[in-house]
Write a protein that holds these residues in place. Structure first.
Motif, PDB file in Angstrom:
ATOM      1  N   GLY A 153       0.834  -1.208   0.000  1.00 12.35           N
ATOM      2  CA  GLY A 153       0.000   0.000   0.000  1.00 12.35           C
ATOM      3  C   GLY A 153       0.864   1.253   0.000  1.00 12.35           C
ATOM      4  N   ALA A 154       0.220   2.400   0.186  1.00 13.77           N
ATOM      5  CA  ALA A 154       0.941   3.678   0.107  1.00 13.77           C
ATOM      6  C   ALA A 154       2.086   3.729   1.127  1.00 13.77           C
ATOM      7  CB  ALA A 154      -0.038   4.830   0.336  1.00 13.77           C
ATOM      8  N   ILE A 155       1.824   3.336   2.349  1.00 10.36           N
ATOM      9  CA  ILE A 155       2.856   3.409   3.393  1.00 10.36           C
ATOM     10  C   ILE A 155       3.805   2.217   3.279  1.00 10.36           C
ATOM     11  CG2 ILE A 155       3.262   3.350   5.892  1.00 10.36           C
ATOM     12  CD1 ILE A 155       0.543   4.796   6.211  1.00 10.36           C
ATOM     13  N   GLY A 156       3.232   1.025   3.158  1.00 10.94           N
ATOM     14  CA  GLY A 156       4.052  -0.189   3.165  1.00 10.94           C
ATOM     15  C   GLY A 156       5.032  -0.270   2.007  1.00 10.94           C
ATOM     16  N   VAL A 175       0.788  -9.168   1.840  1.00  6.67           N
ATOM     17  CA  VAL A 175       0.015  -8.658   0.707  1.00  6.67           C
ATOM     18  C   VAL A 175      -1.161  -9.597   0.451  1.00  6.67           C
ATOM     19  CG1 VAL A 175       1.789  -7.394  -0.570  1.00  6.67           C
ATOM     20  CG2 VAL A 175       1.618  -9.861  -0.826  1.00  6.67           C
ATOM     21  N   GLY A 176      -2.024  -9.191  -0.509  1.00  7.85           N
ATOM     22  CA  GLY A 176      -3.245  -9.944  -0.727  1.00  7.85           C
ATOM     23  C   GLY A 176      -3.208 -10.929  -1.872  1.00  7.85           C
ATOM     24  N   SER A 177      -2.116 -10.984  -2.643  1.00  4.58           N
ATOM     25  CA  SER A 177      -2.100 -11.904  -3.793  1.00  4.58           C
ATOM     26  C   SER A 177      -0.668 -12.343  -4.099  1.00  4.58           C
ATOM     27  CB  SER A 177      -2.671 -11.201  -5.032  1.00  4.58           C
ATOM     28  OG  SER A 177      -1.781 -10.203  -5.470  1.00  4.58           O
ATOM     29  N   ALA A 179       0.739 -12.364  -6.967  1.00  8.28           N
ATOM     30  CA  ALA A 179       1.358 -11.410  -7.907  1.00  8.28           C
ATOM     31  C   ALA A 179       1.999 -10.253  -7.137  1.00  8.28           C
ATOM     32  CB  ALA A 179       0.315 -10.901  -8.890  1.00  8.28           C
ATOM     33  N   LYS A 180       1.277  -9.752  -6.131  1.00 10.71           N
ATOM     34  CA  LYS A 180       1.855  -8.660  -5.339  1.00 10.71           C
ATOM     35  C   LYS A 180       3.025  -9.159  -4.505  1.00 10.71           C
ATOM     36  CE  LYS A 180      -1.822  -5.279  -4.838  1.00 10.71           C
ATOM     37  NZ  LYS A 180      -2.719  -4.570  -3.902  1.00 10.71           N
ATOM     38  N   ALA A 181       2.949 -10.414  -4.052  1.00 11.91           N
ATOM     39  CA  ALA A 181       4.061 -10.974  -3.259  1.00 11.91           C
ATOM     40  C   ALA A 181       5.344 -10.936  -4.084  1.00 11.91           C
ATOM     41  CB  ALA A 181       3.723 -12.405  -2.834  1.00 11.91           C
ATOM     42  N   LEU A 195       1.023 -14.047   2.724  1.00  9.72           N
ATOM     43  CA  LEU A 195      -0.266 -13.733   2.105  1.00  9.72           C
ATOM     44  C   LEU A 195      -1.350 -13.591   3.158  1.00  9.72           C
ATOM     45  CD1 LEU A 195      -0.279 -16.160  -0.959  1.00  9.72           C
ATOM     46  CD2 LEU A 195       0.017 -13.672  -0.976  1.00  9.72           C
ATOM     47  N   ARG A 196      -2.071 -12.454   3.113  1.00 14.13           N
ATOM     48  CA  ARG A 196      -3.211 -12.321   4.025  1.00 14.13           C
ATOM     49  C   ARG A 196      -4.311 -13.250   3.525  1.00 14.13           C
ATOM     50  NH1 ARG A 196      -7.691  -8.782   2.616  1.00 14.13           N
ATOM     51  NH2 ARG A 196      -7.155  -7.546   0.779  1.00 14.13           N
ATOM     52  N   GLY A 197      -5.117 -13.729   4.469  1.00  7.98           N
ATOM     53  CA  GLY A 197      -6.171 -14.655   4.079  1.00  7.98           C
ATOM     54  C   GLY A 197      -5.725 -16.105   4.170  1.00  7.98           C
ATOM     55  N   ALA A 245     -10.778  -3.078   9.861  1.00 12.61           N
ATOM     56  CA  ALA A 245     -12.042  -2.365  10.065  1.00 12.61           C
ATOM     57  C   ALA A 245     -12.275  -1.350   8.955  1.00 12.61           C
ATOM     58  CB  ALA A 245     -12.017  -1.653  11.415  1.00 12.61           C
ATOM     59  N   GLN A 246     -11.234  -0.585   8.605  1.00 11.83           N
ATOM     60  CA  GLN A 246     -11.419   0.533   7.674  1.00 11.83           C
ATOM     61  C   GLN A 246     -11.811   0.069   6.264  1.00 11.83           C
ATOM     62  OE1 GLN A 246      -7.432   1.823   8.969  1.00 11.83           O
ATOM     63  NE2 GLN A 246      -8.226   3.901   8.890  1.00 11.83           N
ATOM     64  N   TYR A 247     -11.316  -1.110   5.851  1.00 11.72           N
ATOM     65  CA  TYR A 247     -11.648  -1.632   4.529  1.00 11.72           C
ATOM     66  C   TYR A 247     -12.609  -2.820   4.617  1.00 11.72           C
ATOM     67  CZ  TYR A 247      -8.121   1.367   2.326  1.00 11.72           C
ATOM     68  OH  TYR A 247      -7.401   2.442   1.867  1.00 11.72           O
ATOM     69  N   ALA A 248     -13.328  -2.926   5.736  1.00 13.13           N
ATOM     70  CA  ALA A 248     -14.344  -3.980   5.846  1.00 13.13           C
ATOM     71  C   ALA A 248     -15.536  -3.598   4.973  1.00 13.13           C
ATOM     72  CB  ALA A 248     -14.782  -4.141   7.291  1.00 13.13           C
ATOM     73  N   ARG A 276      -0.019   8.417  15.930  1.00 12.97           N
ATOM     74  CA  ARG A 276      -0.347   9.205  14.739  1.00 12.97           C
ATOM     75  C   ARG A 276       0.905   9.953  14.334  1.00 12.97           C
ATOM     76  NH1 ARG A 276      -3.281  13.468  15.519  1.00 12.97           N
ATOM     77  NH2 ARG A 276      -3.937  13.521  13.347  1.00 12.97           N
ATOM     78  N   ALA A 277       1.253   9.878  13.062  1.00 12.56           N
ATOM     79  CA  ALA A 277       2.465  10.562  12.593  1.00 12.56           C
ATOM     80  C   ALA A 277       2.377  12.062  12.877  1.00 12.56           C
ATOM     81  CB  ALA A 277       2.667  10.308  11.103  1.00 12.56           C
ATOM     82  N   ASP A 278       1.155  12.622  12.828  1.00 12.50           N
ATOM     83  CA  ASP A 278       1.002  14.062  13.064  1.00 12.50           C
ATOM     84  C   ASP A 278       1.476  14.473  14.458  1.00 12.50           C
ATOM     85  OD1 ASP A 278       0.000  14.438  10.566  1.00 12.50           O
ATOM     86  OD2 ASP A 278      -2.109  14.492  11.174  1.00 12.50           O
TER      87      ASP A 278
END
Ligand SMILES: NC(=O)c1ccc[n+]([C@@H]2O[C@H](COP(=O)([O-])OP(=O)(O)OC[C@H]3O[C@@H](n4cnc5c(N)ncnc54)[C@H](OP(=O)(O)O)[C@@H]3O)[C@@H](O)[C@H]2O)c1
Length: 333
Positions: A153-156, A175-177, A179-181, A195-197, A245-248, A276-278
């Protein structure tokens, strides 16, 4: 001179995770900036999926709720067109009013970009969240084994390289697939992927046989639970995101309960810190300087996709949530 701007608005409450059809792009008149305000022409904004999903229909600390007719929050960079507050036309600034071509906002909600980075869009990298985690919260020591969940993802996608540059010995990401691995290892500087899942305990044991010293957790749930099991004595865990939770597809997006074995945390003296980075503003200029120097030396790059045209922003969000991107997703409106 009257000016118009196009902006992305939520059309109606999404049934599950938002799709492009839940948004509309609307042309609107741009007001003249009032006292203490700036008119900014946006050069780019980040499709910050977690900020959009988290704010859907509810006010959450630091993000105003996103309701039908509202424009999502989104980190943006732009050029000052008019206004005052210590800024002059042509100045480059960062702010949170993305998802639109022009923004009128209080000058005190804009920050000057400075000249450390060669391209304004590099300020949308979010690498500094990973940098803050790996220097302030769960500091990497030479030879450490580091695990980053949601590593593409953006951060990872930057956190793996950052960990390595800070001295990590082994860097593992989830990661989720498959291909991404492969891309994680071939392009993003990770030694191994899980792999998640799929059951994580065995995968982590194979990927980091001596256990984990540092964890940047962007997901929560099963991934955090498995990371705690794999933690070595005195490991440091930076709780950075809660994508479970956020992407559920349903349920409250700011409640992310997880079963953790407290005995393991206590007996192994593991430090678990939410952050929080802020809250670490000193990390940002430090990151910008180091990011610039690592870029110059070819030790890091900025994995991202640039999408031209604000009309394509809703689809970019849908694709991000469906896992079709690697790295940050930026729109040049
Ligand atoms: N603490 C801070 O200061 C701070 C600052 C900024 C952001 N954050 C947090 O950091 C986290 C990561 O943000 P990001 O922008 O790096 O992520 P991102 O780029 O939006 O991540 C996108 C990826 O998430 C994965 N994904 C999709 N659905 C998922 C699900 N149900 N469970 C787990 N993963 C899923 C997909 O990757 P795969 O295909 O590989 O699964 C997708 O490509 C968020 O929780 C955000 O709120 C924290």
């Amino acid at each position: 001179m009257s000016r118009t701007s196009r902006e992305v608005r939520l059309a109606h409450p999404p049934a599950g995770l938002p799709t492009a059809q839940d948004f509309t792009v609307v042309e609107t008149a741009v007001p003249e900036p009032g006292p203490g305000e700036l008119l900014v022409r946006n050069l780019g904004f980040q499709v910050f999926g977690a900020a959009v999903t988290t704010a859907l229909g509810q006010d959450v600390a630091h993000f105003p709720g996103l309701h039908p007719g509202g424009v999502p929050f989104g980190p943006a960079v732009g050029e000052v067109v008019a206004g005052g507050g210590g800024f002059a036309p042509g100045d480059l600034v960062s702010h949170g009013a993305g998802w639109r071509e022009f923004a009128v906002l209080p000058a005190d909600r804009c920050a000057p970009l400075g000249d450390a980075l060669p391209d304004p869009l590099l300020h949308l990298s979010h690498g500094w969240t990973g940098y803050a985690a790996l220097t302030r919260i769960a500091p990497v020591r030479p030879g450490d084994a580091v695990f980053v969940s949601n590593a593409a993802g953006a951060i990872g996608s930057l956190a793996g390289r950052i960990a390595r540059l800070l001295g990590a010995g082994r860097v593992v990401g989830s990661v989720g697939s498959p291909a991404k691995a492969r891309r994680l290892v071939d392009e993003l500087g990770y030694d191994a992927a899980v792999l998640r899942g799929e059951p994580l305990g065995e995968q982590l044991a194979a990927a980091a046989p001596d256990g984990l010293d540092v964890v940047v957790d962007l997901v929560g749930g099963e991934q955090l639970r498995a990371a705690v099991e794999a933690a070595r004595p005195h490991a440091r865990i930076a709780l950075t995101g809660a994508l479970t939770a956020q992407y559920a597809t349903a349920g409250p997006r700011m409640r992310a309960p997880v079963d953790l074995d407290l005995a393991q945390l206590i007996l192994k003296s593991v430090r678990v810190t939410g952050f929080r980075a802020d809250d670490h503003p000193d990390a940002l200029p430090e990151w910008n300087e180091r990011f610039a120097s690592w870029l110059r030396n070819g030790e890091i790059d900025f994995p991202h996709t640039r999408i031209s045209g604000i009309d394509r922003a809703p689809r970019a969000l849908e694709d991000l949530l469906a896992g079709r991107h690697v790295g940050a997703v930026l729109v040049e409106p």
